[in-house]
Motif scaffolding. Structure first.
Motif, PDB file in Angstrom:
ATOM      1  N   LEU A 171      -1.120  13.096   6.700  1.00  0.00           N
ATOM      2  CA  LEU A 171      -0.353  14.004   5.850  1.00  0.00           C
ATOM      3  C   LEU A 171       1.130  13.916   6.185  1.00  0.00           C
ATOM      4  N   ALA A 172       1.451  13.885   7.478  1.00  0.00           N
ATOM      5  CA  ALA A 172       2.853  13.771   7.890  1.00  0.00           C
ATOM      6  C   ALA A 172       3.476  12.489   7.346  1.00  0.00           C
ATOM      7  N   ALA A 173       2.708  11.403   7.397  1.00  0.00           N
ATOM      8  CA  ALA A 173       3.221  10.131   6.884  1.00  0.00           C
ATOM      9  C   ALA A 173       3.478  10.205   5.389  1.00  0.00           C
ATOM     10  N   GLY A 174       2.560  10.804   4.658  1.00  0.00           N
ATOM     11  CA  GLY A 174       2.731  10.932   3.212  1.00  0.00           C
ATOM     12  C   GLY A 174       3.922  11.797   2.846  1.00  0.00           C
ATOM     13  N   LEU A 175       4.095  12.925   3.555  1.00  0.00           N
ATOM     14  CA  LEU A 175       5.219  13.808   3.280  1.00  0.00           C
ATOM     15  C   LEU A 175       6.546  13.158   3.660  1.00  0.00           C
ATOM     16  N   ALA A 176       6.551  12.447   4.795  1.00  0.00           N
ATOM     17  CA  ALA A 176       7.784  11.771   5.217  1.00  0.00           C
ATOM     18  C   ALA A 176       8.186  10.696   4.217  1.00  0.00           C
ATOM     19  N   THR A 177       7.209   9.939   3.751  1.00  0.00           N
ATOM     20  CA  THR A 177       7.498   8.878   2.781  1.00  0.00           C
ATOM     21  C   THR A 177       8.010   9.445   1.465  1.00  0.00           C
ATOM     22  N   ALA A 178       7.428  10.576   1.042  1.00  0.00           N
ATOM     23  CA  ALA A 178       7.793  11.161  -0.252  1.00  0.00           C
ATOM     24  C   ALA A 178       9.097  11.934  -0.207  1.00  0.00           C
ATOM     25  N   ILE A 198       0.827  -1.209   0.000  1.00  0.00           N
ATOM     26  CA  ILE A 198       0.000   0.000   0.000  1.00  0.00           C
ATOM     27  C   ILE A 198       0.861   1.258   0.000  1.00  0.00           C
ATOM     28  N   ALA A 199       2.109   1.147   0.460  1.00  0.00           N
ATOM     29  CA  ALA A 199       2.966   2.322   0.673  1.00  0.00           C
ATOM     30  C   ALA A 199       3.019   3.286  -0.521  1.00  0.00           C
ATOM     31  N   PRO A 200       3.172   2.804  -1.771  1.00  0.00           N
ATOM     32  CA  PRO A 200       3.227   3.758  -2.894  1.00  0.00           C
ATOM     33  C   PRO A 200       1.939   4.546  -3.107  1.00  0.00           C
ATOM     34  N   TYR A 201       0.866   4.109  -2.478  1.00  0.00           N
ATOM     35  CA  TYR A 201      -0.438   4.751  -2.688  1.00  0.00           C
ATOM     36  C   TYR A 201      -0.865   5.614  -1.500  1.00  0.00           C
ATOM     37  N   ILE A 202       0.065   5.885  -0.572  1.00  0.00           N
ATOM     38  CA  ILE A 202      -0.298   6.646   0.631  1.00  0.00           C
ATOM     39  C   ILE A 202      -0.829   8.027   0.268  1.00  0.00           C
ATOM     40  N   ASN A 203      -0.144   8.732  -0.608  1.00  0.00           N
ATOM     41  CA  ASN A 203      -0.610  10.077  -0.975  1.00  0.00           C
ATOM     42  C   ASN A 203      -1.949  10.035  -1.703  1.00  0.00           C
ATOM     43  N   LEU A 204      -2.160   9.003  -2.508  1.00  0.00           N
ATOM     44  CA  LEU A 204      -3.453   8.856  -3.185  1.00  0.00           C
ATOM     45  C   LEU A 204      -4.568   8.648  -2.163  1.00  0.00           C
ATOM     46  N   LEU A 205      -4.311   7.807  -1.174  1.00  0.00           N
ATOM     47  CA  LEU A 205      -5.307   7.554  -0.127  1.00  0.00           C
ATOM     48  C   LEU A 205      -5.582   8.825   0.670  1.00  0.00           C
ATOM     49  N   LEU A 206      -4.531   9.569   0.954  1.00  0.00           N
ATOM     50  CA  LEU A 206      -4.720  10.823   1.673  1.00  0.00           C
ATOM     51  C   LEU A 206      -5.535  11.804   0.840  1.00  0.00           C
ATOM     52  N   GLY A 207      -5.299  11.799  -0.469  1.00  0.00           N
ATOM     53  CA  GLY A 207      -6.099  12.645  -1.353  1.00  0.00           C
ATOM     54  C   GLY A 207      -7.567  12.280  -1.334  1.00  0.00           C
ATOM     55  N   VAL A 208      -7.857  10.983  -1.207  1.00  0.00           N
ATOM     56  CA  VAL A 208      -9.252  10.534  -1.097  1.00  0.00           C
ATOM     57  C   VAL A 208      -9.893  11.107   0.160  1.00  0.00           C
TER      58      VAL A 208
END
Length: 320
Positions: A265-272, A33-43
């Motif tokens: 959001l923090a998780a998505g930014l940290a991952t990216a 799921i990790a590559p889709y974290i920002n997509l999920l956050l966008g949802v």
């Protein structure tokens, strides 16, 4: 669907704990799921946009002071508290940067539910969440670079673009869809809590799965840092409202808004922009702030019921 949504909101903390345990036991089931974290956050943010209405910002227009006080506390207390805790506990650079990133993010949507359950000022809570989210492209990178740039340098421009893509664009789309198809949105709005919770749970599971070894073997210090961070946010947010003369309902709203961050959001930014280890404080924060928020709501409600009981006893004393 409304009943399912109510059940999910009521037991959200339990769901977070269960999913977290499963992710730590079977990490491979969630790492994909990790590559889709920002997509999920966008949802999640798109769903937030669908629920935004002009009336949500009337609290700012009619009584701006409580919202401004809360926003100042949000973007001052949480980043600084994270910075102090990271230094005091001598966290490794990636974890220190990740903790500050959590503190630099806006308030999370779960706080609105907690404020409602605590009989706090929901209008102030919703306004704080909405306005802090809209301010995030400016304030989140600024706070992070000021306090954590020494640990993990990152491009401010890249972070701003990410926040715009993950938060502002989905919210704007949600608002436009609501204005264009209001009847369809009203019919589907009951499903939003289910979709949002599913997305948040997936994000938490992915990050815990990626960091299973760190969580199980050496994260006691991270847990301590996250618990202290959240506790300082709840406490100092409440005290800020007390010292500025706000009433009890607004104190509760500001306390929960300051203490409960948009850790997704923090998780998505940290991952990216950082690395997977830097996302670990975000994942732990996601679990813990729902537990602490629920506990605080229960404490406040118990205190309220106790006072109501005392009032009834004083009004109708027992026969001697």
């Amino acid at each position: 669907m409304n009943q399912i949504g109510q059940i999910i909101r009521k037991y959200f903390a339990v769901l977070v704990i269960v999913v977290s345990i499963v992710a730590l036991v079977q990490p491979n089931a969630f790492i994909w799921i990790a590559p889709y974290i920002n997509l999920l956050l966008g949802v999640v943010m798109f769903g937030m946009g669908l629920t935004m209405r002009p009336v949500d910002f009337q609290a700012v227009a009619k009584k701006p002071l409580p919202v401004f006080i809360g926003l100042a506390a949000q973007f001052v207390i949480m980043p600084l508290a994270a910075f102090v805790i990271a230094y005091a506990l001598q966290l490794p650079p990636a974890l220190a940067a990740g903790l500050v990133l959590v503190g630099a993010c806006p308030g999370g949507t779960a706080s609105n539910v907690m404020v409602y359950l605590s009989r706090g000022d929901v209008a102030v809570s919703v306004a704080m969440t909405s306005v802090s989210t809209l301010l995030a492209p400016l304030l989140t990178p600024a706070a992070f670079l000021l306090l954590a740039g020494q640990w993990l340098p990152v491009s401010a421009g890249d972070m701003v673009v990410s926040i715009l893509q993950v938060i502002i664009v989905p919210i704007v789309l949600g608002v436009l869809v609501r204005r264009t198809f209001p009847d369809a949105v009203e019919r589907s709005v009951a499903a939003l809590p289910v979709v949002s919770v599913a997305a948040i749970l997936a994000i938490i599971a992915a990050i815990l799965g990626l960091n299973q070894e760190e969580v199980l073997t050496g994260s006691a210090l991270v847990f301590a840092a996250v618990i202290l961070h959240n506790t300082f946010g709840l406490l100092l947010g409440y005290l800020t409202a007390v010292f500025t003369g706000l009433d009890r309902t607004k104190r509760r709203a500001i306390s929960l808004e300051v203490g409960m961050q948009n850790s997704g959001l923090a998780a998505g930014l940290a991952t990216a922009h950082l690395n997977p280890l830097a996302a670990l404080p975000s994942a732990i924060f996601s679990v813990w702030h729902n537990i602490s928020g629920t506990a605080l709501v229960s404490l406040w409600n118990r205190d309220r019921k106790s006072k109501e009981g005392e009032g009834l006893e004083n009004e109708h004393p027992p026969n001697s």
